[in-house]
Design a protein around this motif. Structure first.
Motif, PDB file in Angstrom:
ATOM      1  N   VAL A 124       0.843  -1.204   0.000  1.00  0.00           N
ATOM      2  CA  VAL A 124       0.000   0.000   0.000  1.00  0.00           C
ATOM      3  C   VAL A 124       0.875   1.250   0.000  1.00  0.00           C
ATOM      4  CG1 VAL A 124      -1.738   1.312   1.281  1.00  0.00           C
ATOM      5  CG2 VAL A 124      -1.911  -1.179   1.149  1.00  0.00           C
ATOM      6  N   VAL A 125       1.954   1.240   0.761  1.00  0.00           N
ATOM      7  CA  VAL A 125       2.872   2.384   0.789  1.00  0.00           C
ATOM      8  C   VAL A 125       3.487   2.605  -0.589  1.00  0.00           C
ATOM      9  CG1 VAL A 125       5.098   3.199   1.680  1.00  0.00           C
ATOM     10  CG2 VAL A 125       3.384   2.271   3.244  1.00  0.00           C
ATOM     11  N   LYS A 126       3.917   1.535  -1.231  1.00  0.00           N
ATOM     12  CA  LYS A 126       4.525   1.665  -2.563  1.00  0.00           C
ATOM     13  C   LYS A 126       3.504   2.173  -3.577  1.00  0.00           C
ATOM     14  CE  LYS A 126       7.950  -1.943  -1.669  1.00  0.00           C
ATOM     15  NZ  LYS A 126       8.319  -3.357  -1.923  1.00  0.00           N
ATOM     16  N   ALA A 127       2.253   1.704  -3.468  1.00  0.00           N
ATOM     17  CA  ALA A 127       1.209   2.181  -4.374  1.00  0.00           C
ATOM     18  C   ALA A 127       0.953   3.668  -4.159  1.00  0.00           C
ATOM     19  CB  ALA A 127      -0.077   1.373  -4.154  1.00  0.00           C
ATOM     20  N   TYR A 128       0.897   4.091  -2.922  1.00  0.00           N
ATOM     21  CA  TYR A 128       0.678   5.505  -2.600  1.00  0.00           C
ATOM     22  C   TYR A 128       1.837   6.356  -3.127  1.00  0.00           C
ATOM     23  CZ  TYR A 128      -0.020   9.770   0.110  1.00  0.00           C
ATOM     24  OH  TYR A 128      -0.190  11.082   0.483  1.00  0.00           O
ATOM     25  N   GLN A 129       3.073   5.889  -2.926  1.00  0.00           N
ATOM     26  CA  GLN A 129       4.239   6.630  -3.406  1.00  0.00           C
ATOM     27  C   GLN A 129       4.210   6.778  -4.924  1.00  0.00           C
ATOM     28  OE1 GLN A 129       7.321   4.133  -1.773  1.00  0.00           O
ATOM     29  NE2 GLN A 129       7.586   5.403   0.061  1.00  0.00           N
ATOM     30  N   LEU A 179       1.478   6.626  -6.929  1.00  0.00           N
ATOM     31  CA  LEU A 179       0.384   7.534  -7.280  1.00  0.00           C
ATOM     32  C   LEU A 179       0.814   8.982  -7.060  1.00  0.00           C
ATOM     33  CD1 LEU A 179      -2.610   8.003  -8.049  1.00  0.00           C
ATOM     34  CD2 LEU A 179      -3.154   7.786  -5.598  1.00  0.00           C
ATOM     35  N   ARG A 180       1.456   9.254  -5.943  1.00  0.00           N
ATOM     36  CA  ARG A 180       1.908  10.617  -5.645  1.00  0.00           C
ATOM     37  C   ARG A 180       2.928  11.105  -6.664  1.00  0.00           C
ATOM     38  NH1 ARG A 180       4.886  11.516  -0.059  1.00  0.00           N
ATOM     39  NH2 ARG A 180       6.403  10.274  -1.192  1.00  0.00           N
ATOM     40  N   SER A 181       3.850  10.235  -7.068  1.00  0.00           N
ATOM     41  CA  SER A 181       4.868  10.629  -8.044  1.00  0.00           C
ATOM     42  C   SER A 181       4.233  10.981  -9.388  1.00  0.00           C
ATOM     43  CB  SER A 181       5.888   9.505  -8.236  1.00  0.00           C
ATOM     44  OG  SER A 181       6.624   9.280  -7.056  1.00  0.00           O
ATOM     45  N   ILE A 182       3.275  10.166  -9.817  1.00  0.00           N
ATOM     46  CA  ILE A 182       2.611  10.427 -11.099  1.00  0.00           C
ATOM     47  C   ILE A 182       1.847  11.738 -11.046  1.00  0.00           C
ATOM     48  CG2 ILE A 182       0.814   9.584 -12.681  1.00  0.00           C
ATOM     49  CD1 ILE A 182       1.654   6.730 -11.879  1.00  0.00           C
ATOM     50  N   LEU A 183       1.141  11.981  -9.936  1.00  0.00           N
ATOM     51  CA  LEU A 183       0.354  13.203  -9.816  1.00  0.00           C
ATOM     52  C   LEU A 183       1.234  14.431  -9.599  1.00  0.00           C
ATOM     53  CD1 LEU A 183      -2.688  11.873  -7.770  1.00  0.00           C
ATOM     54  CD2 LEU A 183      -2.558  12.376 -10.220  1.00  0.00           C
ATOM     55  N   THR A 184       2.433  14.241  -9.052  1.00  0.00           N
ATOM     56  CA  THR A 184       3.384  15.352  -8.962  1.00  0.00           C
ATOM     57  C   THR A 184       3.767  15.826 -10.354  1.00  0.00           C
ATOM     58  OG1 THR A 184       4.296  14.660  -6.826  1.00  0.00           O
ATOM     59  CG2 THR A 184       5.705  16.027  -8.207  1.00  0.00           C
ATOM     60  N   THR A 185       3.956  14.882 -11.262  1.00  0.00           N
ATOM     61  CA  THR A 185       4.246  15.246 -12.652  1.00  0.00           C
ATOM     62  C   THR A 185       3.063  15.966 -13.278  1.00  0.00           C
ATOM     63  OG1 THR A 185       5.726  13.344 -12.875  1.00  0.00           O
ATOM     64  CG2 THR A 185       4.955  14.365 -14.912  1.00  0.00           C
ATOM     65  N   ALA A 186       1.844  15.544 -12.935  1.00  0.00           N
ATOM     66  CA  ALA A 186       0.648  16.224 -13.450  1.00  0.00           C
ATOM     67  C   ALA A 186       0.605  17.676 -12.965  1.00  0.00           C
ATOM     68  CB  ALA A 186      -0.609  15.477 -13.014  1.00  0.00           C
ATOM     69  N   VAL A 187       1.047  17.915 -11.732  1.00  0.00           N
ATOM     70  CA  VAL A 187       1.138  19.285 -11.219  1.00  0.00           C
ATOM     71  C   VAL A 187       2.202  20.057 -11.993  1.00  0.00           C
ATOM     72  CG1 VAL A 187       1.710  20.721  -9.218  1.00  0.00           C
ATOM     73  CG2 VAL A 187       0.341  18.654  -8.913  1.00  0.00           C
ATOM     74  N   ASP A 188       3.361  19.440 -12.200  1.00  0.00           N
ATOM     75  CA  ASP A 188       4.442  20.095 -12.948  1.00  0.00           C
ATOM     76  C   ASP A 188       4.005  20.432 -14.370  1.00  0.00           C
ATOM     77  OD1 ASP A 188       6.053  19.840 -10.736  1.00  0.00           O
ATOM     78  OD2 ASP A 188       7.084  18.033 -11.457  1.00  0.00           O
ATOM     79  N   ASP A 189       3.173  19.575 -14.951  1.00  0.00           N
ATOM     80  CA  ASP A 189       2.674  19.801 -16.315  1.00  0.00           C
ATOM     81  C   ASP A 189       1.485  20.763 -16.342  1.00  0.00           C
ATOM     82  OD1 ASP A 189       4.591  18.044 -17.153  1.00  0.00           O
ATOM     83  OD2 ASP A 189       3.227  16.380 -17.587  1.00  0.00           O
ATOM     84  N   ALA A 244       1.586   8.434   5.087  1.00  0.00           N
ATOM     85  CA  ALA A 244       1.154   7.340   4.213  1.00  0.00           C
ATOM     86  C   ALA A 244       2.283   6.811   3.333  1.00  0.00           C
ATOM     87  CB  ALA A 244      -0.011   7.789   3.335  1.00  0.00           C
ATOM     88  N   ASP A 245       3.395   7.527   3.262  1.00  0.00           N
ATOM     89  CA  ASP A 245       4.498   7.101   2.405  1.00  0.00           C
ATOM     90  C   ASP A 245       5.575   6.331   3.168  1.00  0.00           C
ATOM     91  OD1 ASP A 245       5.320   9.240   3.902  1.00  0.00           O
ATOM     92  OD2 ASP A 245       6.353  10.267   2.270  1.00  0.00           O
ATOM     93  N   THR A 246       5.310   5.999   4.424  1.00  0.00           N
ATOM     94  CA  THR A 246       6.271   5.232   5.207  1.00  0.00           C
ATOM     95  C   THR A 246       5.540   4.148   5.994  1.00  0.00           C
ATOM     96  OG1 THR A 246       6.077   6.729   7.098  1.00  0.00           O
ATOM     97  CG2 THR A 246       7.808   7.212   5.498  1.00  0.00           C
ATOM     98  N   TYR A 247       6.292   3.178   6.436  1.00  0.00           N
ATOM     99  CA  TYR A 247       5.730   2.140   7.303  1.00  0.00           C
ATOM    100  C   TYR A 247       6.837   1.603   8.195  1.00  0.00           C
ATOM    101  CZ  TYR A 247       7.839  -1.307   4.122  1.00  0.00           C
ATOM    102  OH  TYR A 247       8.724  -2.034   3.379  1.00  0.00           O
ATOM    103  N   ASP A 248       6.446   1.072   9.318  1.00  0.00           N
ATOM    104  CA  ASP A 248       7.412   0.514  10.253  1.00  0.00           C
ATOM    105  C   ASP A 248       7.832  -0.873   9.785  1.00  0.00           C
ATOM    106  OD1 ASP A 248       7.285   2.727  11.935  1.00  0.00           O
ATOM    107  OD2 ASP A 248       5.566   1.915  13.037  1.00  0.00           O
ATOM    108  N   VAL A 249       9.117  -0.999   9.498  1.00  0.00           N
ATOM    109  CA  VAL A 249       9.639  -2.296   9.061  1.00  0.00           C
ATOM    110  C   VAL A 249       9.774  -3.198  10.285  1.00  0.00           C
ATOM    111  CG1 VAL A 249      11.539  -3.498   7.928  1.00  0.00           C
ATOM    112  CG2 VAL A 249      10.906  -1.191   7.195  1.00  0.00           C
ATOM    113  N   PRO A 250       9.116  -4.341  10.283  1.00  0.00           N
ATOM    114  CA  PRO A 250       9.222  -5.218  11.456  1.00  0.00           C
ATOM    115  C   PRO A 250      10.642  -5.737  11.627  1.00  0.00           C
ATOM    116  CG  PRO A 250       8.114  -6.338   9.625  1.00  0.00           C
ATOM    117  CD  PRO A 250       8.261  -4.903   9.225  1.00  0.00           C
TER     118      PRO A 250
END
Length: 388
Positions: free
Chosen positions: A136-141, A143-153, A166-172
């Motif tokens: 879920v964290v990787k999916a969120y990261q 999505l955020r990266s793609i939408l950051t480009t949409a902002v830049d464009d 939401a972009d981090t998680y505790d590694v057990p």
């Protein structure tokens, strides 16, 4: 038909519609043509305020064409992937995350329709569906990266991915194996993999780095091996041999004299022939893969009495822990692991290997004492014969 009662203004216009609601029109800053607002308003005051805000955005050069966001997320994400220089394994991982976890929700939506509330709902539903938190964290990261480009464009004004944490998680915490457990599994595993277990434990190399290791990369006299390449395996089964991701990954790593006899034995009995040949090969003489090693590792774990949740990666974790416990500082640890910055890697590569060899010596000495071994082998590294 629209009510003819209009209101002439210095900027744009406001008029009341037959429905009683109010509509705004303003000059497009690019074309100069009059364009209607995206919505209507219940009162003239609301309409005036909206028009004033648009005028302010245009003057500050912060106005975004409302129609710019009328691009399907799925189409934009495909274009985003196509235009990026990515390693094959990274591209495959991104494609999988998009296909499985992002496009089912957002693929058919316009970029402008993806709101912070919809992002929160999407993330919550993934977690409720028991998708692993790291995924879920990787999916969120992504999505955020793609939408950051949409902002830049300038397709959208602001990135809707604004969930704190939401972009981090505790590694057990992973289990830290003991030296006795390392040697127990090395004894229990098929003879051709014994050196793989020990070399991983005392160099902390990744499996892909070891799978790509050549005979000429291992200097038994200097007790150094050179990491020059890495092997990656795609989900299709295709193997890719590539250079390390950064200069830091291209590195020498010292190993203790304790395991020299095991390496000599491996070279004589199990490695491919020829200096440029592979140091580790698969059961039938092909490439070492996770798939042709996994069953032997699982069987050896059970035979050695290790918990089922222990991964082969935990052997590498043991090596890093052992180096740290025997004097390696942060820079030296990062250098051995291939995680140092470019500058740190250059410093490491240009300095003497004596310090790294001293670390390896202390690791071997500590292990020898714990195992009750005799004195170090002679310089020739002649191994004791092993029954197969």
């Amino acid at each position: 038909m629209a009510n003819s009662r209009g209101n002439r203004r210095r900027f744009g216009s406001v008029r009341q519609l037959p429905s009683g609601r109010w509509q705004i029109r303003y000059p497009d800053p690019v074309t100069g043509l009059m364009r209607p607002g995206e919505e209507t308003y219940p009162t003239k005051t609301d309409a005036d305020v909206a028009l004033t805000l648009i005028e302010a955005d245009i003057k500050r050069e912060q106005w975004t064409d409302p129609d710019a966001g009328k691009v399907k997320f799925g189409d934009f994400a495909d274009k985003w992937l196509k235009e990026r220089k990515l390693e094959d394994t990274t591209r495959e991982r991104y494609e999988g995350v998009l296909r499985l976890h992002i496009k089912p929700t957002f693929g058919g939506r316009f970029l402008s329709d993806i709101t912070p509330a919809r992002v929160r709902t999407w993330r919550t539903r993934l977690l409720e569906a028991e998708v692993g938190e790291p995924t879920v964290v990787k999916a969120y990261q992504l999505l955020r990266s793609i939408l950051t480009t949409a902002v830049d464009d300038e397709l959208i004004k602001r990135n809707p991915c604004r969930i704190k944490g939401a972009d981090t998680y505790d590694v057990p915490d992973r289990p830290v194996l003991t030296l006795q457990e390392i040697y127990a599994v090395a004894e229990a595993i098929q003879p051709q993999w014994r050196a793989l277990v020990l070399l991983t434990a005392f160099t902390a190399l990744r499996l892909g780095e070891l799978a790509a290791l050549r005979r000429r990369d291992v200097d038994l006299e200097a007790r150094i091996l050179w990491v020059r390449r890495n092997q990656a395996e795609l989900s299709s089964g295709k193997l890719i041999t590539k250079a390390p991701k950064s200069r830091a990954g291209f590195r020498p790593v010292a190993f203790p004299d304790l395991i020299v006899p095991d390496l000599v034995h491996h070279l004589e009995r199990h490695a491919a022939k020829g200096q440029d040949s592979l140091f580790f090969v698969g059961p039938r003489g092909g490439r070492l893969r996770r798939s042709n090693f996994r069953d032997d590792w699982t069987a050896a774990k059970a035979k050695a009495g290790l918990p089922a949740e222990v991964h082969f990666h935990d052997v590498r974790h043991f090596g890093n822990d052992l180096a740290a416990r025997n004097g390696a500082n942060l820079r030296e640890l990062m250098a051995r692991m291939g995680h140092s910055t470019f500058r740190a890697a250059l410093i490491y590569q240009h300095r003497s290997n004596d310090r790294d060899r001293a670390i390896a010596d202390r690791m071997g000495e500590a292990a020898r004492k714990e195992l009750g071994k005799d004195d170090p082998p002679d310089a020739s590294g002649t191994p004791v014969a092993r029954p197969e």
